[in-house]
Design a protein around this motif. Structure first.
Motif, PDB file in Angstrom:
ATOM      1  N   ASP A   1       0.616  -0.976   0.206  1.00  0.00           N
ATOM      2  CA  ASP A   1       0.064   0.150  -0.224  1.00  0.00           C
ATOM      3  C   ASP A   1       1.131   1.060  -0.490  1.00  0.00           C
ATOM      4  OD1 ASP A   1      -1.586  -1.662   0.072  1.00  0.00           O
ATOM      5  OD2 ASP A   1      -2.965  -1.264   2.033  1.00  0.00           O
ATOM      6  N   ALA A   2       1.839   0.711   1.153  1.00  0.00           N
ATOM      7  CA  ALA A   2       2.463   1.872   1.321  1.00  0.00           C
ATOM      8  C   ALA A   2       3.692   2.776  -0.801  1.00  0.00           C
ATOM      9  CB  ALA A   2       3.628   2.332   1.896  1.00  0.00           C
ATOM     10  N   GLU A   3       3.646   2.091  -1.882  1.00  0.00           N
ATOM     11  CA  GLU A   3       3.992   2.016  -2.116  1.00  0.00           C
ATOM     12  C   GLU A   3       3.832   2.517  -3.390  1.00  0.00           C
ATOM     13  OE1 GLU A   3       8.124   1.645  -3.528  1.00  0.00           O
ATOM     14  OE2 GLU A   3       8.205   1.723  -1.173  1.00  0.00           O
ATOM     15  N   VAL A   4       2.086   1.960  -3.133  1.00  0.00           N
ATOM     16  CA  VAL A   4       1.671   2.250  -4.374  1.00  0.00           C
ATOM     17  C   VAL A   4       0.389   3.877  -4.622  1.00  0.00           C
ATOM     18  CG1 VAL A   4      -1.172   1.605  -4.869  1.00  0.00           C
ATOM     19  CG2 VAL A   4       0.620  -0.154  -4.376  1.00  0.00           C
ATOM     20  N   LEU A   5       0.967   4.511  -3.120  1.00  0.00           N
ATOM     21  CA  LEU A   5      -0.023   5.433  -2.651  1.00  0.00           C
ATOM     22  C   LEU A   5       1.759   6.627  -3.279  1.00  0.00           C
ATOM     23  CD1 LEU A   5      -1.545   5.258   1.074  1.00  0.00           C
ATOM     24  CD2 LEU A   5      -1.772   5.881  -1.386  1.00  0.00           C
ATOM     25  N   LYS A   6       2.264   6.256  -2.969  1.00  0.00           N
ATOM     26  CA  LYS A   6       3.908   7.168  -3.348  1.00  0.00           C
ATOM     27  C   LYS A   6       3.674   7.270  -4.983  1.00  0.00           C
ATOM     28  CE  LYS A   6       6.994   5.600   0.340  1.00  0.00           C
ATOM     29  NZ  LYS A   6       8.790   4.976   0.908  1.00  0.00           N
ATOM     30  N   THR A   7       3.230   6.261  -5.115  1.00  0.00           N
ATOM     31  CA  THR A   7       3.086   6.321  -6.809  1.00  0.00           C
ATOM     32  C   THR A   7       2.307   6.892  -7.608  1.00  0.00           C
ATOM     33  OG1 THR A   7       4.939   3.887  -7.248  1.00  0.00           O
ATOM     34  CG2 THR A   7       3.903   4.806  -9.257  1.00  0.00           C
ATOM     35  N   ALA A   8       1.225   6.804  -6.545  1.00  0.00           N
ATOM     36  CA  ALA A   8      -0.445   6.750  -7.359  1.00  0.00           C
ATOM     37  C   ALA A   8       0.248   9.049  -6.852  1.00  0.00           C
ATOM     38  CB  ALA A   8      -1.906   6.454  -6.701  1.00  0.00           C
ATOM     39  N   LEU A   9       0.802   9.080  -6.343  1.00  0.00           N
ATOM     40  CA  LEU A   9       0.386  10.726  -5.619  1.00  0.00           C
ATOM     41  C   LEU A   9       1.256  11.282  -6.551  1.00  0.00           C
ATOM     42  CD1 LEU A   9       0.222  12.945  -3.700  1.00  0.00           C
ATOM     43  CD2 LEU A   9       1.861  12.404  -2.384  1.00  0.00           C
ATOM     44  N   ARG A  10       3.182  10.387  -7.044  1.00  0.00           N
ATOM     45  CA  ARG A  10       3.529  11.366  -7.978  1.00  0.00           C
ATOM     46  C   ARG A  10       3.096  10.983  -9.543  1.00  0.00           C
ATOM     47  NH1 ARG A  10       7.197   7.666  -5.820  1.00  0.00           N
ATOM     48  NH2 ARG A  10       7.324   6.061  -7.623  1.00  0.00           N
ATOM     49  N   ASP A  11       2.327   9.980  -9.722  1.00  0.00           N
ATOM     50  CA  ASP A  11       1.339   9.938 -11.274  1.00  0.00           C
ATOM     51  C   ASP A  11      -0.092  11.725 -11.226  1.00  0.00           C
ATOM     52  OD1 ASP A  11       2.874   8.294 -11.981  1.00  0.00           O
ATOM     53  OD2 ASP A  11       1.320   7.025 -11.168  1.00  0.00           O
ATOM     54  N   ALA A  12      -0.198  11.717  -9.896  1.00  0.00           N
ATOM     55  CA  ALA A  12      -1.164  12.842  -9.733  1.00  0.00           C
ATOM     56  C   ALA A  12      -0.605  13.789  -9.619  1.00  0.00           C
ATOM     57  CB  ALA A  12      -1.952  12.393  -8.535  1.00  0.00           C
ATOM     58  N   VAL A  13       0.448  14.253  -8.913  1.00  0.00           N
ATOM     59  CA  VAL A  13       1.461  15.370  -9.336  1.00  0.00           C
ATOM     60  C   VAL A  13       1.607  16.247 -10.714  1.00  0.00           C
ATOM     61  CG1 VAL A  13       3.040  17.173  -8.099  1.00  0.00           C
ATOM     62  CG2 VAL A  13       1.927  15.326  -7.171  1.00  0.00           C
TER      63      VAL A  13
END
Length: 715
Positions: free
Chosen positions: A190-202
């Motif tokens: 979950d932590a890795e997915v959140l980090k990558t998803a936030l980078r994609d969102a930004v």
């Protein structure tokens, strides 16, 4: 529909041995999709024949293969292009992220397909086929490593109509997916997915000119990004990012729900009178415990500091005392040093005066001697004489003089005479039998171990009436001429044993057989001085031209009555023995020293009849050894010739079982010990053990120990 060659089949192994296997067809695809296999389509027993299986299968293994027309077997079809079926784990009650969490945290038993290196698939909720996933195996169990780079983009397929999912009779699921990949999923934590998803969102927000919010508005930003990704074409990369952001939103929502429920529960508990009273009691108890523990820790710290302070005071007092004592000693030493300097100055002045006086006396004496020498030379007295180097002396002296050989006994058997000599010297008769067989075969017996000298003395007593002598081998033996007592590096120069070999040769021509022993033959390189001599057909040694006048002959050829043997030395000064030696010699180990003779043994002479050729029985024994050893070790012709000759010499002295043991211990093991080392030597000896007659359960360990002793002496 009837199957035909080329049809893809899924089946289970019914039987397997080293040469073939039978497979029971369960499903087949004749071009219209997978259907259950009908036994009548596979005459004559409903099985498929598999010749020489290349997979490590066993009964119950699941395999996929193509049909091939049989070649006269009982069954009509045979297996071609076989491979293990891919294992499928049933997680139909869980979403893909929940399934991956179980796969990364659980340790599951590894089946033969996983042990064979196959990837696995996971069947998740909503008929989602996830994979392939590469497992990691530890102690017979497997799991999916959470740090695997492949988890960031795992392919998946929707629906299972074309994914060939099979449930076999062993209640396990397998698959052979043929449908195209629907997309990819990010299956990391979950932590890795959140980090990558936030980078994609930004990144997407910057492209769409959406203001990037603060931390508290992260969820809103991810939601806006998900809305943007839903618009436009359904591209693979867009769908991949959308799936990851959807999972990130799910994680955020679950986190919000957990926090909300936690706050509600905490608020309800704080309002309950019973819980509130318990919290107050616990708070008071904890506060008192903390205060007590803090006070106890402060007390301990104060005691520790006081102890350290007291120790420092004691150390300071000791240092003060040591300082006063050292200062007093230093002042005393300074006074003694000043006194010593004054004494040394006076002594040096006295010595200088004495040396000056002595030099003056020597100069006066030298002047007188020089004058006297000039006068004596003038009258011809005191002329120098030329020095000459002493001439080298080479004398052939018979070492057997005064010990004539007795008449051979014709009525007493050789084995009885050798046994009697062995009993007199405390040597096993087997050792003397082996020495006698080597001598008859024209081979050089090499005795190893503490009992070697006693065994040779016993043999000389039985065969040569006790006529035995020895020649010490030096470290600088470089050529067969060194055996004549000459120096190969300087032939006109002689050795300590000069003339020993020619003298012994003359002695046996007149007085009967005698034994010449090369003491510590491995002190010098055998390939330089010994092997070239053994390779000559008549054991002749050519005398260098510069030494022929001194020796008296151009070539020394030992008489057949002059027998030869050798002993070994052990230590850092010895040289490795050439492996080619065992084409002309045998090694006989006598680890136990012979006992001291109480009475003089009876001296006899045995009529030695040379071995004319390989005996049929010995040739048969060596052929069996060659056939058994040929698969594990390459044996050269020289070693085989030595084995045949040695076995022929033993025919009259030992039975076939003992001859096999003698050839292995005296020829094969020495050759292994000089050619191999370490684990290779141990493995080779283990392979040879199967040829040794199993009369002693400790025999394998004894042979291993013998090989190590021979390796220490020869290699």
């Amino acid at each position: 529909m009837t199957v035909k060659p080329g049809t893809r089949v899924v089946g289970m192994v019914d039987f397997r041995n080293d040469r073939f296997a039978f497979v029971t067809p369960l499903y087949n695809d004749v071009g219209t999709g997978w259907t259950a296999a009908q036994p009548e389509d596979y005459p004559s027993r409903g099985l498929v024949f598999w010749r020489q299986p290349h997979l490590d299968v066993s009964p119950g293994s699941a395999v996929a293969f193509d049909l091939e027309e049989g070649k006269g077997e009982r069954d009509a079809y045979t297996v071609r292009n076989a491979e293990f079926l891919t294992p499928l784990l049933d997680y139909g009650l869980f979403s893909y992220d929940e399934a991956l969490e179980r796969l990364t945290t659980s340790r599951l038993p590894a089946g033969e397909e996983v042990l064979a290196g196959l990837d696995i698939f996971a069947w998740c909720k909503g008929d989602l086929l996830l994979g392939p996933l590469t497992p990691r195996i530890e102690d017979g169990r497997f799991y999916i490593p959470s740090d695997s780079l492949r988890l960031e983009r795992v392919p998946y397929r929707e629906g299972h109509g074309e994914n060939a999912i099979f449930q076999l009779p062993n209640s396990r699921y397998y698959c052979a997916p043929t449908s195209p990949v629907t997309g990819s999923l990010d299956c990391r934590s979950d932590a890795e997915v959140l980090k990558t998803a936030l980078r994609d969102a930004v990144s997407l927000a910057e492209k769409e000119s959406i203001p990037v919010p603060g931390f508290l508005a992260t969820k809103n930003l991810i939601q806006k990004t998900a809305d943007l990704l839903r618009e436009g074409d359904r591209l693979e990369d867009r769908q991949y990012k959308l799936d990851r952001i959807t999972r990130a939103l799910k994680i955020c929502e679950e986190s919000d729900e957990v926090r909300t429920l936690t706050r509600e529960i905490a608020s309800a508990l704080r309002g309950d009178p019973v819980v509130k009273a318990e919290l107050e009691r616990d708070r008071a108890t904890i506060r008192s415990q903390v205060v007590a523990e803090a006070m106890e820790q402060v007390r301990k710290d104060i005691e520790t500091e006081n102890s350290i302070l007291s120790q420092l005071r004691d150390e300071k007092s000791a240092l003060d005392k040591e300082y006063v004592s050292t200062r007093a000693l230093l002042e005393k030493t300074q006074r003694e040093l000043e006194s010593a300097k004054n004494d040394l100055s006076r002594q040096l002045e006295s010595i200088e005066n004495s040396v000056a006086d002595r030099i003056a006396e020597l100069v006066d004496d030298a002047s007188d001697l020089l004058s006297e020498s000039v006068i004596l030379r003038a009258v011809g007295v005191g002329s120098s004489a030329t020095s000459t180097q002493p001439k080298q002396i080479y004398t052939a002296i018979d070492p057997f003089s005064g010990r004539s050989s007795l008449t051979p006994r014709e009525k007493t058997s050789v084995s009885k005479l050798l046994r009697a000599a062995g009993e007199a010297f405390g040597i096993d008769a087997t050792v003397l039998n082996r020495i006698h067989a080597a001598v008859r075969a024209g081979l050089l017996p090499v005795l190893t171990g503490n009992g070697g000298p006693a065994a040779l003395s016993a043999y000389a007593t039985a065969v040569c009436s006790g006529r035995i002598t020895s020649m010490p081998v030096g470290h600088d033996f470089l050529h067969p001429v060194d055996l004549l007592g000459l120096r190969a590096a300087n032939p006109p120069a002689t050795r300590v044993h000069s003339g020993l070999l020619p003298g012994a040769d003359a002695g046996v021509r007149d007085g009967g057989p005698g034994l010449l022993v090369l003491d510590s033959f491995n002190q010098a390189p055998t390939e330089s001085y010994l092997l070239p001599w053994l390779q000559t057909h008549d054991r002749g040694i050519t005398v260098p031209e510069v030494a022929r006048e001194m020796v008296g002959v151009a070539r020394v050829v030992p008489d057949q009555n002059l027998l030869f043997a050798a002993t070994t030395a052990v230590g850092t000064t010895t040289a490795p023995v050439s492996p080619d030696m065992w084409g002309y010699a045998v090694a006989i180990d006598v680890p136990k020293p012979g006992r001291t003779r109480a009475n003089s043994p009876t001296r006899t002479t045995i009529d030695r009849q040379s071995v004319s050729g390989p005996h049929p029985q010995s040739a048969s024994l060596v052929s069996k050894l060659e056939e058994s050893l040929g698969a594990i070790w390459v044996i050269d012709d020289g070693l085989l010739d030595t084995s045949r000759r040695f076995a022929t010499g033993l025919i009259e002295l030992q039975d076939s079982s003992a001859i096999t043991t003698s050839v292995l211990e005296c020829v094969i093991l020495p050759a292994l010990a000089t050619s191999l080392s370490g684990v290779n030597l141990t493995d080779a000896v283990s392979d040879v053990l199967g040829l040794v007659p199993k009369t002693d359960q400790n025999r394998p360990q004894k042979l291993q120990n013998l090989a190590q002793r021979l390796h220490q002496r020869f290699a």
